[in-house]
Write a protein that holds these residues in place. Structure first.
Motif, PDB file in Angstrom:
ATOM      1  N   GLU A  14       7.968 -32.582 -14.658  1.00  0.00           N
ATOM      2  CA  GLU A  14       8.852 -33.723 -14.441  1.00  0.00           C
ATOM      3  C   GLU A  14       8.492 -34.463 -13.148  1.00  0.00           C
ATOM      4  O   GLU A  14       8.550 -35.679 -13.088  1.00  0.00           O
ATOM      5  N   GLY A  15       8.139 -33.725 -12.121  1.00  0.00           N
ATOM      6  CA  GLY A  15       7.787 -34.387 -10.870  1.00  0.00           C
ATOM      7  C   GLY A  15       7.345 -33.378  -9.836  1.00  0.00           C
ATOM      8  O   GLY A  15       7.558 -32.184  -9.992  1.00  0.00           O
ATOM      9  N   ASP A  16       6.682 -33.856  -8.790  1.00  0.00           N
ATOM     10  CA  ASP A  16       6.284 -32.951  -7.722  1.00  0.00           C
ATOM     11  C   ASP A  16       6.328 -33.649  -6.367  1.00  0.00           C
ATOM     12  O   ASP A  16       6.488 -34.861  -6.287  1.00  0.00           O
ATOM     13  N   GLU A  17       6.229 -32.854  -5.323  1.00  0.00           N
ATOM     14  CA  GLU A  17       6.254 -33.358  -3.954  1.00  0.00           C
ATOM     15  C   GLU A  17       5.117 -32.711  -3.186  1.00  0.00           C
ATOM     16  O   GLU A  17       4.868 -31.516  -3.345  1.00  0.00           O
ATOM     17  N   ASN A  18       4.426 -33.509  -2.365  1.00  0.00           N
ATOM     18  CA  ASN A  18       3.371 -32.995  -1.479  1.00  0.00           C
ATOM     19  C   ASN A  18       2.142 -32.492  -2.217  1.00  0.00           C
ATOM     20  O   ASN A  18       1.458 -31.596  -1.730  1.00  0.00           O
ATOM     21  N   ASN A  38       0.052 -35.682 -11.366  1.00  0.00           N
ATOM     22  CA  ASN A  38       1.048 -36.107 -12.374  1.00  0.00           C
ATOM     23  C   ASN A  38       0.690 -35.640 -13.781  1.00  0.00           C
ATOM     24  O   ASN A  38       0.943 -36.324 -14.763  1.00  0.00           O
ATOM     25  N   CYS A  39       0.108 -34.476 -13.814  1.00  0.00           N
ATOM     26  CA  CYS A  39      -0.379 -33.912 -15.057  1.00  0.00           C
ATOM     27  C   CYS A  39       0.813 -33.379 -15.833  1.00  0.00           C
ATOM     28  O   CYS A  39       1.612 -32.613 -15.301  1.00  0.00           O
ATOM     29  N   LYS A  40       0.953 -33.799 -17.083  1.00  0.00           N
ATOM     30  CA  LYS A  40       2.094 -33.360 -17.897  1.00  0.00           C
ATOM     31  C   LYS A  40       1.840 -31.932 -18.389  1.00  0.00           C
ATOM     32  O   LYS A  40       1.696 -31.682 -19.590  1.00  0.00           O
ATOM     33  N   LYS A 112      16.230 -26.097 -14.830  1.00  0.00           N
ATOM     34  CA  LYS A 112      14.847 -26.531 -14.639  1.00  0.00           C
ATOM     35  C   LYS A 112      14.025 -25.401 -14.025  1.00  0.00           C
ATOM     36  O   LYS A 112      14.566 -24.529 -13.352  1.00  0.00           O
ATOM     37  N   LEU A 113      12.723 -25.454 -14.274  1.00  0.00           N
ATOM     38  CA  LEU A 113      11.794 -24.522 -13.652  1.00  0.00           C
ATOM     39  C   LEU A 113      11.329 -25.166 -12.353  1.00  0.00           C
ATOM     40  O   LEU A 113      10.741 -26.249 -12.376  1.00  0.00           O
ATOM     41  N   VAL A 114      11.641 -24.528 -11.237  1.00  0.00           N
ATOM     42  CA  VAL A 114      11.261 -25.060  -9.933  1.00  0.00           C
ATOM     43  C   VAL A 114      10.243 -24.110  -9.319  1.00  0.00           C
ATOM     44  O   VAL A 114      10.518 -22.923  -9.119  1.00  0.00           O
ATOM     45  N   ARG A 126       7.062 -28.287  -7.456  1.00  0.00           N
ATOM     46  CA  ARG A 126       6.886 -28.867  -8.796  1.00  0.00           C
ATOM     47  C   ARG A 126       8.117 -28.524  -9.627  1.00  0.00           C
ATOM     48  O   ARG A 126       8.545 -27.376  -9.668  1.00  0.00           O
ATOM     49  N   THR A 127       8.662 -29.534 -10.277  1.00  0.00           N
ATOM     50  CA  THR A 127       9.846 -29.344 -11.113  1.00  0.00           C
ATOM     51  C   THR A 127       9.482 -29.650 -12.567  1.00  0.00           C
ATOM     52  O   THR A 127       8.820 -30.655 -12.833  1.00  0.00           O
ATOM     53  N   SER A 128       9.921 -28.785 -13.470  1.00  0.00           N
ATOM     54  CA  SER A 128       9.682 -28.999 -14.903  1.00  0.00           C
ATOM     55  C   SER A 128      10.998 -28.887 -15.640  1.00  0.00           C
ATOM     56  O   SER A 128      11.815 -28.007 -15.342  1.00  0.00           O
ATOM     57  N   LYS A 129      11.184 -29.772 -16.613  1.00  0.00           N
ATOM     58  CA  LYS A 129      12.429 -29.743 -17.386  1.00  0.00           C
ATOM     59  C   LYS A 129      12.237 -28.915 -18.643  1.00  0.00           C
ATOM     60  O   LYS A 129      11.148 -28.886 -19.225  1.00  0.00           O
TER      61      LYS A 129
END
Length: 132
Positions: A14-18, A38-40, A112-114, A126-129
């Motif tokens: 879903e999104g990431d930081e750094n 930004n790899c799905k 979510k998987l954090v 990295r966060t995944s829904k």
């Protein structure tokens, strides 16, 4: 609720930081850096008590699978494809593993998987829904 099967499911990036400072810190090659941005990635987790199968499906059909038991040394593979041995621990409902050049934690938070990886003070999140 914290159940023993808390991690089982399929999660889509879903999104990431750094991302950039982190992959530079761990020395990921530039082609891999671009591939991962930004790899799905779809992460599929099967948890059976303390036994885990952790599979990452990359666009284009490549997959990486790590199979491990909490508290026991296992053969693992990094984002960059390097093989190593690690012992995954469970701390406060989080999975914690020391990779060769970073520490990785994973938890289920708000459905979510954090995942958080830390290398020399750089924190990559990295966060995944959940999709299944």
């Amino acid at each position: 609720p914290k159940g023993t099967m808390a991690f089982t499911g399929k999660y889509e990036f879903e999104g990431d930081e750094n991302y950039d400072p982190f992959v530079q810190k761990i020395g990921l090659s530039s082609d891999k850096v671009e591939m991962g941005r930004n790899c799905k990635i779809v992460t599929e987790v099967v948890q059976n008590g303390n036994d885990f199968t952790w599979t990452q499906h990359f666009p284009g059909g490549r997959t990486t699978t790590n199979t491990f038991t909490v508290g026991q040394e296992a053969d693992m593979e990094t984002m960059g494809g390097k093989k190593f041995k690690a012992t995954v621990k469970m701390e406060d409902g989080k999975l914690v593993a020391d990779f060769p050049n970073y520490r990785h934690t994973a938890e289920i938070s708000g459905g979510k998987l954090v995942e958080i990886s830390t290398s020399s003070g750089v924190v990559y999140k990295r966060t995944s829904k959940k999709i299944a």
